[in-house]
Design an enzyme around this catalytic site. Structure first.
Site, PDB file in Angstrom:
ATOM      1  N   CYS A   1       0.856  -1.142  -0.088  1.00 43.08           N
ATOM      2  CA  CYS A   1      -0.082   0.089  -0.061  1.00 43.08           C
ATOM      3  C   CYS A   1       0.849   1.238  -0.006  1.00 43.08           C
ATOM      4  CB  CYS A   1      -0.926   0.062   1.132  1.00 43.08           C
ATOM      5  SG  CYS A   1      -0.016  -0.007   2.696  1.00 43.08           S
TER       6      CYS A   1
ATOM      7  N   CYS B   1       3.519   1.580   2.795  1.00 45.61           N
ATOM      8  CA  CYS B   1       4.612   0.917   2.450  1.00 45.61           C
ATOM      9  C   CYS B   1       5.704   1.923   1.755  1.00 45.61           C
ATOM     10  CB  CYS B   1       4.650  -0.251   1.922  1.00 45.61           C
ATOM     11  SG  CYS B   1       3.490  -1.545   2.509  1.00 45.61           S
TER      12      CYS B   1
ATOM     13  N   ASP C   1      -3.261  17.508 -27.339  1.00 48.47           N
ATOM     14  CA  ASP C   1      -2.786  17.451 -28.400  1.00 48.47           C
ATOM     15  C   ASP C   1      -3.499  17.879 -29.438  1.00 48.47           C
ATOM     16  OD1 ASP C   1      -0.639  16.382 -30.487  1.00 48.47           O
ATOM     17  OD2 ASP C   1      -2.185  14.947 -30.561  1.00 48.47           O
TER      18      ASP C   1
ATOM     19  N   ASP D   1      -3.024  11.224 -28.356  1.00 55.76           N
ATOM     20  CA  ASP D   1      -3.165  10.082 -28.883  1.00 55.76           C
ATOM     21  C   ASP D   1      -1.928   9.459 -29.424  1.00 55.76           C
ATOM     22  OD1 ASP D   1      -2.693  11.701 -31.036  1.00 55.76           O
ATOM     23  OD2 ASP D   1      -3.875  10.528 -32.241  1.00 55.76           O
TER      24      ASP D   1
ATOM     25  N   ASP E   1       3.137  11.694 -27.507  1.00 50.81           N
ATOM     26  CA  ASP E   1       2.117  12.295 -26.236  1.00 50.81           C
ATOM     27  C   ASP E   1       2.406  11.593 -24.809  1.00 50.81           C
ATOM     28  OD1 ASP E   1       1.129  14.333 -27.818  1.00 50.81           O
ATOM     29  OD2 ASP E   1      -0.324  12.842 -28.485  1.00 50.81           O
TER      30      ASP E   1
END
Length: 735
Positions: free
Chosen positions: A20, A23, A425, A622, A626
């Site tokens: 978690c 930690c 973008d 996309d 990017d």
């Protein structure tokens, strides 16, 4: 005596055993206590980035500190990647096996509980069998929670593992005591302890699956670069492994091949597809003196390149580093639960001990003392707390999937609603990502259809994206081609051919001028200012016509930008395209700010700069180019038609290839976070009201268990109300 070589200033470690966010925080705290060490730990990628300053210990001492904290680590090398992939697959297989085994053992216990809730008071499942079913769930399948709780307590904190271990142990321990002591009229709670462990394991299974996808994203990037290259050495051309290429080598690239290194062209001309870097579909003309990049796609010309960047010093390697550094984040919701647990658990234990002591010493009734103390612990069991976030997330993610919105994790679901700046973008995100003819201007003595017919005839044999745009537009207008003869392509500039014994050409304005054609500079300048790429049809004496080609905005982009503005979100466009094309699209869509001609690292740097304002920054894109910016942003949105690495790097994938999906994702986030907050309130209100009643002896464990179950039911019911959520885009289309 040989002196040891100095430790590297920065090293990545693979860290094992984290469960978690607490930690990761504990390992960071441990490492940063070492002199000269600056460390950051990423739970999502299970890695620690360690910077060693003056006076810092060796890496063996750093790894030793991690092991003393209860975890394990090793230095991360290229050879570790395959081992990591195999380890993730092994973890997922083991977690899935344990989960289904836990389901099989818990189901009979839950069926009996359901029967009792419907009015049946008889326990049709013998208690010894209940004990037998619950024991392996508690101590074998649930062993990880005891180990995690031990590490947390030893480190001076209390996390969700402590809550799970404490709550299930008390429910299990009380049930065993009832059986062994033969307490009359007391119920057992084996189903509660087993169910909690099973539900938490389900979340761990999903986490293991998500981590395996993270490593797959990096592998997808690394596969782009060729494994071998042709190098000129000692007067010969030899094919060698990429690892043996060094800066200064002369590398040959044949037509259609991917380029293996970053370098400068010293001979040859060609068009190179750099879309994996810039996101732009237009090939870039390369000639002597121009720079090329590893993993980009060469066109139809041969090139000789002097290598300047190889291996870890290429633009591709930089993208990999950016993605690895920025990808993954701590879940704020989980951190909140851990912080609450650090206070909640000690308080509940103290109240339980006080209750036991008060009843025993004040009333002299050991049985009542034990029952009241256990009732405090049972009603404080973290079942509802454990369900508060995952149930809302499960319903929210399911509702999003039905609406074409795929969200990677709880962190993304929470942060999306907090966005105040969205970097977007251009190509493929705001626009269709495909060149199309938008204007045809015919010179005197001809017409637009004739210009298109001749242009398509010349481009019939070309695979260039601009040529395909011309051919497609002519096809849409049902214009037949003329047969072309003596076809000759000039790489990166245009083509020449004879049609009906007349020599014609098509290409850039510069190419037309070089062939002797008179070009109308006013038409060329006007089209360029409007963001169009200009293609000229010409004879050796004059231009016959001008074709403007550009990438068109998606039909819904303007509406999405407007909707985002109404939500209080500022939209900034980032693109590798030129400033004129970028400005034209920005004006059409109503975007006030844009950055043009930016490379992947610059996109990521711009996102990081925007984050310095303190606002939550999103990124929508996309392309492969990017990926670093998507990973660097607080929340990344990827268009599903984009590259695999963009989708893997993003937190949200939009299946409709529509920026309106970002509007819907933000709306879903805000609705889901509201449900999570309501659920946390419901989870705690039972404890706030029930613990004092249990401590006062007004609640026995049976009623406490019923209250705990009621709190869980209320949390689940509240989460199911998310099914009523509707996307904005669907509402806009409704009649």
């Amino acid at each position: 005596m040989d002196t040891p070589s100095p430790a590297p200033p920065q090293t990545d470690l693979a860290v094992y055993g984290m469960t978690c966010a607490a930690c990761a925080l504990r390992i960071e705290k441990t490492l940063n206590k070492l002199p000269g060490v600056k460390a950051s730990v990423n739970l999502a990628t299970e890695r620690a980035r360690v910077r060693l300053g003056p006076g810092a210990p060796g890496m063996e001492d750093v790894i030793g500190a991690i092991r003393r904290a209860g975890y394990d680590a090793e230095e991360l090398a290229d050879t570790t990647r395959d081992a990591e992939k195999a380890r993730h697959a092994e973890i997922y297989t083991r977690e899935r096996r344990l989960f289904w085994l836990s389901v099989a053992l818990t189901t009979p216990l839950l069926l009996q509980m359901a029967a009792m809730l419907t009015g049946s008071h008889a326990e049709w499942l013998p208690r010894w069998l209940q004990w037998l079913l619950a024991t392996p769930v508690q101590f074998w399948i649930g062993r990880r929670f005891y180990v995690g709780a031990w590490h947390a307590l030893r480190g001076g904190s209390a996390n969700m593992d402590v809550l799970v271990a404490l709550g299930t142990s008390m429910a299990y321990g009380f049930s065993v005591a009832v059986i062994l002591l033969g307490l009359p009229g007391q119920h057992v709670y084996f189903e509660a302890s087993a169910a909690i462990i099973t539900l938490v394991l389900m979340g761990k299974l999903l986490e293991a699956r998500a981590r395996s996808r993270t490593s797959a994203a990096i592998e997808q990037l690394l596969k782009l670069q060729p494994a071998r290259a042709r190098v000129e050495r000692n007067g010969e051309t030899v094919e060698v492994d990429l690892a043996s290429v060094v800066a200064g080598d002369i590398v040959q690239v044949r037509p259609g091949e991917r380029i293996a290194v970053d370098g400068d062209v010293i001979d040859g001309t060609s068009g190179v597809d750099e879309s994996m870097l810039t996101g732009e579909s237009m090939p870039v003309s390369k000639e002597p003196g121009r720079r090329v990049y590893a993993a980009t796609q060469n066109g139809n010309g041969a090139l000789r390149i002097r290598a300047t960047g190889v291996g870890a010093r290429t633009q591709l390697a930089e993208i990999v580093r950016l993605v690895e550094t920025a990808q993954g984040s701590r879940a704020p919701i989980q951190q909140l639960a851990d912080r609450v647990s650090a206070i909640f658990v000690p308080v509940v234990v103290a109240i339980s001990l006080f209750t036991f002591a008060a009843w025993w010493f004040a009333a002299g009734d050991f049985t009542q003392a034990w029952i009241s103390a256990v009732a405090v612990l049972v009603i404080a069991c973290p079942c509802a707390l454990g369900l508060a976030t995952p149930t809302a997330i499960i319903v929210g993610l399911g509702r999003g999937a039905q609406s074409g919105i795929l969200v990677r994790n709880a962190t993304a679901l929470e942060r999306a609603g907090k966005i105040r700046i969205l970097a977007v973008d251009k190509t493929g995100t705001l626009t269709l990502g495909k060149p199309a003819v938008t204007e045809v201007v015919a010179s005197a003595g001809t017409d637009a259809d004739e210009v298109l017919r001749l242009a398509a005839s010349l481009e019939a044999a070309s695979e260039h994206p601009l040529a395909q745009a011309v051919i497609e537009h002519a096809r849409e207008r049902d214009l037949e081609h003329f047969p072309a003869r003596e076809f000759r392509a000039v790489s990166g500039q245009g083509v020449l051919a004879k049609i009906e014994d007349r020599l014609l050409g098509i290409g850039s304005p510069r190419f037309a001028r070089e062939q002797g054609a008179a070009v109308d500079e006013h038409v060329v300048a006007r089209m360029a200012q409007q963001g169009r790429t200009v293609v000229v049809l010409f004879t050796t004496a004059a231009a016959l016509g001008y074709i403007g080609i550009s990438d068109q905005p998606r039909p819904s982009s303007a509406a999405a930008v407007t909707a985002l503005g109404k939500m209080g979100i500022e939209v900034i466009m980032l693109t590798g395209d030129n400033a004129q094309a970028a400005g034209a699209i920005a004006r059409q869509l109503g975007i006030a700010q844009f950055r043009a001609e930016v490379l992947p690292g610059e996109k990521a740097a711009e996102v990081l700069r925007l984050k310095q304002s303190g606002d939550v920054v999103g990124m929508a894109g996309d392309g492969i180019n990017d990926a670093p910016a998507l990973a660097a942003a607080d929340i990344g949105f990827a268009i599903a038609s984009g590259s695999d690495i963009a989708i893997e790097s993003a937190d949200v994938t939009l299946m409709r290839n529509d920026l309106m999906g970002v509007v819907d994702a933000i709306g879903l986030s805000r609705a889901s976070v509201a449900k999570i907050r309501q659920n946390l309130f419901l989870a705690f209100v039972y404890n706030v009201l029930g613990i004092p009643l249990a401590a006062a002896g007004l609640l026995n464990p049976v009623i406490a268990g019923a209250a705990m179950a009621l709190s869980s039911v209320s949390v689940v019911t509240n989460s199911l109300l998310l099914k009523r959520w509707r996307p904005v885009s669907r509402t806009r289309r409704a009649p």
